[in-house]
Scaffold this motif. Structure first.
Motif, mmCIF file in Angstrom:
data_model
loop_
_atom_site.group_PDB
_atom_site.id
_atom_site.type_symbol
_atom_site.label_atom_id
_atom_site.label_comp_id
_atom_site.label_asym_id
_atom_site.label_seq_id
_atom_site.Cartn_x
_atom_site.Cartn_y
_atom_site.Cartn_z
ATOM 1 N N ASN A 174 0.883 -1.143 0.000
ATOM 2 C CA ASN A 174 0.000 0.000 0.000
ATOM 3 C C ASN A 174 0.938 1.214 0.000
ATOM 4 O O ASN A 174 1.739 1.335 0.925
ATOM 5 N N PRO A 175 0.934 2.074 -0.985
ATOM 6 C CA PRO A 175 -0.090 2.279 -1.995
ATOM 7 C C PRO A 175 0.181 1.708 -3.392
ATOM 8 O O PRO A 175 -0.710 1.755 -4.232
ATOM 9 N N THR A 176 1.381 1.198 -3.692
ATOM 10 C CA THR A 176 1.706 0.941 -5.109
ATOM 11 C C THR A 176 1.068 -0.326 -5.663
ATOM 12 O O THR A 176 1.072 -0.532 -6.876
ATOM 13 N N GLY A 177 0.579 -1.208 -4.776
ATOM 14 C CA GLY A 177 -0.008 -2.460 -5.251
ATOM 15 C C GLY A 177 1.045 -3.467 -5.687
ATOM 16 O O GLY A 177 0.709 -4.554 -6.166
ATOM 17 N N ALA A 178 2.334 -3.134 -5.525
ATOM 18 C CA ALA A 178 3.385 -4.076 -5.947
ATOM 19 C C ALA A 178 3.505 -5.224 -4.956
ATOM 20 O O ALA A 178 3.397 -5.009 -3.747
#
Ligand code: PLP
Length: 389
Positions: A174-178
């Motif tokens: 969170n937040p990049t979704g990686a």
């Protein structure tokens, strides 16, 4: 005369989501007729799994009867849940029930874990990041070294050349979704072992991982038990954001830290409710597993719609395949709060401005896949139409 903790003055004026709420409220007051579609806050929307609801009903009934009533529970969690966690989440990984500490969720534990360490440690925090780690370390007066995460390092950061004492990692992020691949996480673990650092690993979104190359737990990585604490939560796994239950794993291999966390929790935490813990236990039943997976698949379906729409809009999205968050660029590198305001004004869609997660979030936005399908479709339709104009 008492003196106050001056560190509070160093925090940003407002918690990110309070600032968003204030701007949305202002917009709603100015345009009472306008539709607002909230794609910002990472809160779940789907109801609890029936297996969880049944277990919690049974727990309430027990508490309604003198013979089975439960008062204060063990501060570190009921044995039934600690054992279920070890048998399911950590099967074959050598974690013991005494390594597992049940809590009311990962926010409190990631916020409080710093109490185990001396003030003044150099703390490595990936950027962009879940703001809690930064604020908690500012309050503690620690030095922070940000570790930039972007496309050039698959959003998993470059290994620093210097030594950081404490390192926060969160995957799926969170937040990049990686999500992070096994080989990269092994590099972080090797770095921690070589430098005597500790990794604070936030795995709150592990249930969204679908790619077999991505580890669900840091303890799947060789050597991690000697250098990592892991945080988990039922919030996103099973819709417990309102029910509240999670846990932290402090392996005995970490020496005094296990006993220290036990002592800290015994001193300041009085246990998650019996009802929540019975609900969490039900997540591990075969029906519970099937039902929570169905809900997560539903959110992943939203994520795929969001990702496709942002791609059509030319915003180069990432994430959303092993995570409920999609991270994208603002059009023409627009300032992310400016994009937030214009997007709200023109479309009524609430996104989360990337800058709220750190410097590396400038010129980016986060869209959350939590929420109803129809809402995701409508919001993305409006966004694409507006950006294409
Ligand atoms: N960790 C991360 C990375 C999160 O994004 C969140 C919530 O959004 C949390 C922890 C907090 O989870 P909990 O509801 O268990 O406190």
């Amino acid at each position: 005369m008492y003196s106050i903790n001056e560190q509070y003055a160093r925090l940003s004026q407002r918690y990110l989501f309070s600032e968003i709420a204030a701007r949305v409220a202002r917009h709603a007051a100015l345009h009472p007729e306008a539709e607002i579609i909230r794609m910002g806050i990472g809160d779940v929307s789907r109801p609890l799994a029936p297996a969880v609801v049944e277990a919690m009903h049974r727990a309430v009934d027990e508490c309604a009867c003198a013979a089975t009533f439960r008062g204060y529970g063990p501060e570190h969690g009921y044995g039934f849940l600690r054992e279920a966690i070890v048998a399911n989440d950590y099967r074959g990984l050598g974690i013991r029930p005494s390594d597992v500490f049940i809590s009311d969720g990962a926010k409190s534990d990631t916020g409080h874990i710093g109490e185990l360490f001396a003030r003044g440690n150099l703390v490595g925090i990936t950027d962009p990041v879940y703001p809690v780690y930064v604020d908690a370390n500012i309050l503690q007066g620690n030095r922070i070294q940000f570790i930039p995460c972007d496309e050039s390092n698959d959003f998993t950061g470059e290994i620093p050349e210097n030594r950081v004492d404490i390192l926060y990692l969160c995957y799926p992020n969170n937040p990049t979704g990686a999500a992070i691949r096994r080989d990269k996480l092994q590099k972080w673990v090797d770095y921690a072992l070589a430098n005597g650092s500790i990794i604070l690993y936030d795995a709150a979104y592990e249930a969204f991982i679908r790619d077999p190359d991505m580890p669900h737990s840091i303890y799947e990585i060789e050597g991690a038990k000697a250098c990592a604490i892991e945080f988990r939560s039922y919030s996103k796994t099973a819709g417990f954001t309102g029910i509240r239950c999670g846990f932290t794993v402090v392996p005995a291999e970490l020496g005094p830290l296990n006993a220290m966390w036990e002592r800290r929790q015994g001193c300041k935490f009085n246990g998650a409710s019996y009802i929540s813990q019975r609900g969490a236990e039900a997540v591990y039943t075969p029906e519970g597993q099937r039902q929570v997976r169905e809900t997560i698949d539903y959110y992943l379906g939203n994520a795929s719609i969001i990702r496709q729409a942002l791609s059509e809009a030319g915003l180069h999205p990432v994430g959303g395949d092993n995570s409920p968050y999609v991270w994208a660029e603002t059009p023409d590198g627009m300032d992310s709060w400016k994009f937030f305001d214009i997007c709200l004004e023109k479309t009524g869609v609430v996104v989360t401005p990337g800058a709220g997660f750190g410097k590396m979030g400038e010129g980016r936005l986060r869209i959350s896949a939590f929420g109803e399908r129809e809402q995701a479709v409508r919001a993305m339709g409006k966004l694409v139409e507006w950006i294409r104009k």
